[in-house]
Design an enzyme around this catalytic site. Structure first.
Site, PDB file in Angstrom:
ATOM      1  N   LYS A 120      15.168   3.402  -6.147  1.00 24.47           N
ATOM      2  CA  LYS A 120      15.717   4.736  -6.388  1.00 24.47           C
ATOM      3  C   LYS A 120      14.828   5.697  -5.618  1.00 24.47           C
ATOM      4  O   LYS A 120      13.756   6.080  -6.070  1.00 24.47           O
ATOM      5  CB  LYS A 120      15.688   5.042  -7.889  1.00 24.47           C
TER       6      LYS A 120
ATOM      7  N   GLU B  61       1.533   4.869  -9.811  1.00 21.49           N
ATOM      8  CA  GLU B  61       0.670   5.647  -8.912  1.00 21.49           C
ATOM      9  C   GLU B  61       1.092   7.096  -9.097  1.00 21.49           C
ATOM     10  O   GLU B  61       2.208   7.482  -8.749  1.00 21.49           O
ATOM     11  CB  GLU B  61       0.867   5.177  -7.467  1.00 21.49           C
TER      12      GLU B  61
ATOM     13  N   CYS C 250      -0.779  12.928  -2.467  1.00 17.42           N
ATOM     14  CA  CYS C 250      -1.401  12.716  -3.782  1.00 17.42           C
ATOM     15  C   CYS C 250      -2.917  12.606  -3.658  1.00 17.42           C
ATOM     16  O   CYS C 250      -3.649  12.946  -4.585  1.00 17.42           O
ATOM     17  CB  CYS C 250      -0.851  11.453  -4.417  1.00 17.42           C
TER      18      CYS C 250
ATOM     19  N   GLU D 198      -2.573  19.776 -10.979  1.00 18.65           N
ATOM     20  CA  GLU D 198      -2.144  19.418  -9.624  1.00 18.65           C
ATOM     21  C   GLU D 198      -1.097  20.429  -9.151  1.00 18.65           C
ATOM     22  O   GLU D 198      -0.071  20.632  -9.793  1.00 18.65           O
ATOM     23  CB  GLU D 198      -1.515  18.012  -9.614  1.00 18.65           C
TER      24      GLU D 198
END
Ligand code: NAD
Ligand code: 6OD
Length: 486
Positions: free
Chosen positions: A178, A254, A288, A390
Site C-alpha cells: 500500500k 520504521e 526521517c 518531529e
C-alpha cells in the site's frame, strides 16, 4: 494525465466501486494522475492472490531461480531508469539529482543486495549429547513468513518501498503493497517490471488508497496478511500495532525521528557545515533521519550559525527538471500547513529566526505549489514543541553547548531515537559519544551513508525491530529447528 490502477495478480485493475482520487503535483498543484482507490474487495483479491502464489510456482522454485528473478527486477529497473526518475520526480517534486544519485539506484540495489544475502546466508546447527551416547543433530531452516503487508510513506517512496519488498521476496514471501496516497507512481511502475521479468502472478501486488477506512486499514486488518512492515509516522504505527494484535501478527516498524546533530569545536568546520546542511535540508527536510536539532560547541557557535545561514540562503528553488535546481517543494499543501504551523509556534515561543520562516516568492506558474522557505532558528528552550516534536520540514534549531556530558543529555532528551550525526576529528570522543547516544544509527563525520548490510531501525518511539542485511531475515522468515536423533 496518468491513470493509475491497482496491480493485483499480475494485472492492472480499477476498483469495482469506481472510486478514484487525484494526485496533485507538489510543484504547481496541478492534477497529474487519477488513482483507483482499492476497497475491501480489491484488498481481498490482492491478499488472496498473494496467498495463492505462495502455494503455486513461486512457492516451488529454487533459491537460485528466485535470486535470478530478483536480479532481473534490478536490471529492468535500471533499464527503465528514466521512467522511474520521471515518475518519482512527478510525485515528490524533488530535484533530478536526488532521484538519479540516491532514490532510484537504491531501489534497484535493494533487490540485488537481498538476493545476494539469501544466496549466501548460513543457518545454525548444534550437535547435542544424549544419554544413550548416540547424540542428536539440530539444524535450523528458514521458511518465508507468508503474505507480507507493506505500508509505505511518501518521502522516499521507491527507496523505502523496495527496502521492504526486496528482502520480503528474497526470503520467498509474497507482498501486498500500500503505497502512500501521495506517491503511487513508482510502485505501479514496478508492477510493469515484475510482469516483464516473468515474476509469477500474485507475488507482487499493489493496492492504492488512504489509511483509515481505506486500503491501508484493510491490509493491516486482513487475517490472511501474516506480518506487517510499516514506515511512517509513530502515531500511525500505534494504530497499525493495534490492528496487528488481532491474529497476533508480527510487525516491523520504521517511524519518526527528532534527530540531533552534534558539532564539536574540533570538527573539520567546512565538512561539518556541509554535513549538517545536507542532513537538515535534503529532500526539503523530509527525511526521517534528518537533523532538526543541532547542538554546536560554544567556541564555534556563532561562526557555524552564520556559515549554515549562508548555505541555506544559496539554495536554488524550481522545477525538479530544471538545471541547477537543488531544492524542491514539500509533498503537499496539507503538509505545508503542518510545517507552517511549527514556523508559527517557533515565533510564539520566542525564537530568533536566523533565516526563512515563511513562504518564498515564486514565479506565477509555481505559486500554487507547496513551496516553503528553509529555516533556521536559535534561542528556543528545549521544552518547545520545535525541539520535541518531529516537524518533517526544511528547518532546524541550533543551540550552543559547553561539555560532552551536557550534549549527550540534550541529544537523549527525546521520545524518539532514530539517528545522530556527530562531527569531530577526535576519534576517541567519537567512539565514546556514539556509544552513549540512544539511537539506532549514529554517523560520525557523515550522514545517510548507508551500507545495506547493516542493521537499520530506531530506538524508543522511532521503531520496532531492525531491517537490513541478515537482520531483515529475522522479520521476513521464520526460523524452524529440526532435531534428528542419531
Ligand atoms: P504516515 O504514517 O502518515 O503514512 C504512512 C503510510 O501509512 C501511508 O501509506 C498511509 O496511507 C498509511 N496509513 C495511514 N494511516 C493508516 C492506518 N490507520 N492503517 C494503515 N495504514 C495507514 O506517514 P507519512 O506522512 O507518509 O511519512 C512521513 C513519516 O514517516 C515521518 O514521521 C517520518 O519520520 C517517517 N519515516 C520513517 C522512516 C524510518 O525509516 N524510520 C523512513 C521514512 C519516513
Ligand atoms: O536507507 C534506508 O534504507 C532507509 N530506510 C532510509 C530512510 C530514509 C528516511 O526518510
Amino acid at each position: 494525465m496518468r491513470q493509475i490502477d491497482n496491480f493485483i495478480n499480475g494485472e492492472f485493475i480499477a476498483s469495482g466501486s469506481g472510486r478514484r482520487f487525484e494526485k496533485r503535483s507538489p510543484v504547481d498543484n496541478q492534477v497529474i494522475a487519477s488513482i483507483a482507490e482499492a476497497g475491501q474487495a480489491e484488498v481481498d483479491q490482492a491478499v488472496a492472490a498473494a496467498k495463492n502464489a505462495l502455494s503455486g510456482e513461486w512457492g516451488q522454485i529454487s533459491t537460485n531461480e528466485r535470486v535470478d528473478l530478483l536480479y532481473g527486477v534490478a536490471d529492468e529497473i535500471t533499464r527503465r531508469f528514466d521512467d522511474f526518475v520521471s515518475a518519482e520526480m512527478a510525485d515528490t517534486g524533488q530535484p533530478r539529482h536526488v532521484m538519479t544519485h540516491a532514490f532510484i539506484p537504491r531501489g534497484a540495489a535493494n533487490f540485488k543486495v537481498f538476493a545476494d544475502i539469501i544466496k549466501n546466508v548460513p543457518t545454525e546447527s548444534f550437535h547435542m549429547d544424549t544419554p544413550d551416547g548416540k547424540g542428536a543433530l539440530n539444524y535450523g531452516i528458514r521458511v518465508p513468513k507468508g503474505v507480507i503487508g507493506v505500508i509505505a510513506p511518501w518521502n522516499a517512496p521507491f527507496l523505502l518501498m523496495t527496502w521492504k519488498v526486496g528482502p520480503a521476496l528474497a526470503c520467498g514471501n509474497t507482498v501486498v503493497v500500500k503505497p502512500s496516497e501521495e506517491t503511487p507512481l513508482t510502485a505501479t511502475l514496478l508492477g510493469e517490471v515484475m510482469n516483464k521479468v516473468g515474476m509469477p502472478k500474485g507475488v507482487y501486488n499493489v493496492v492504492n488508497g488512504f489509511g483509515p477506512d481505506s486500503a491501508g486499514e484493510f491490509v493491516t486488518r486482513h487475517n490472511d496478511v501474516d506480518a506487517i512492515t510499516f514506515t511512517g509516522e509513530t502515531r500511525t504505527g500505534s494504530t497499525i500495532m493495534k490492528a496487528a494484535s488481532d491474529g497476533i501478527r508480527d510487525v516491523s516498524f520504521e517511524m519518526g525521528g527528532k534527530n540531533a546533530g552534534i558539532v564539536f569545536a574540533d570538527c573539520d568546520f567546512d565538512k561539518a557545515v556541509d554535513g549538517i546542511f545536507r542532513s537538515a535540508f535534503l529532500n526539503t527536510g523530509q527525511v526521517c533521519l534528518g537533523t532538526e536539532r543541532v547542538y554546536v560547541e560554544r567556541p564555534i557557535f556563532e561562526k557555524f550559525v552564520a556559515a549554515l545561514k549562508d548555505k541555506v540562503e544559496s539554495v536554488n528553488l524550481g522545477r525538479p527538471t530544471d538545471e541547477g535546481v537543488n531544492y524542491g517543494p514539500l509533498i503537499s499543501q496539507e503538509h505545508r500547513g503542518k510545517v507552517l504551523s511549527y514556523y508559527q509556534k517557533a515565533k510564539d515561543d520566542g525564537a530568533t529566526i536566523v533565516t526563512g520562516g515563511g513562504i518564498p516568492d515564486m514565479p506565477a506558474e509555481l505559486a500554487e505549489g507547496a513551496w516553503i522557505q528553509p529555516t533556521i532558528w536559535t534561542d528556543l528552550p528545549e521544552s518547545s514543541a520545535i525541539i520535541q516534536e518531529e516537524i518533517f520540514g526544511p528547518c532546524c534549531h541550533i543551540r550552543p553547548f559547553d561539555s560532552e556530558a551536557e550534549v549527550i543529555d540534550l541529544a537523549n532528551a527525546s521520545d524518539y531515537g532514530l539517528s545522530t550525526t556527530i562531527w569531530t576529528e577526535n576519534l576517541t570522543r567519537a567512539h565514546r559519544v556514539a556509544a552513549r547516544v540512544e539511537v539506532g544509527i549514529t554517523w560520525v563525520n557523515s550522514w545517510f551513508l548507508r551500507d545495506l548490510r547493516t542493521a537499520f531501525g530506531g530506538a524508543k518511539q522511532s521503531g520496532i525491530g531492525r531491517e537490513g542485511g541478515v537482520h531483515s531475515l529475522e522479520f521476513y522468515t521464520e526460523m524452524r529447528n529440526v532435531c534428528i536423533k542419531m
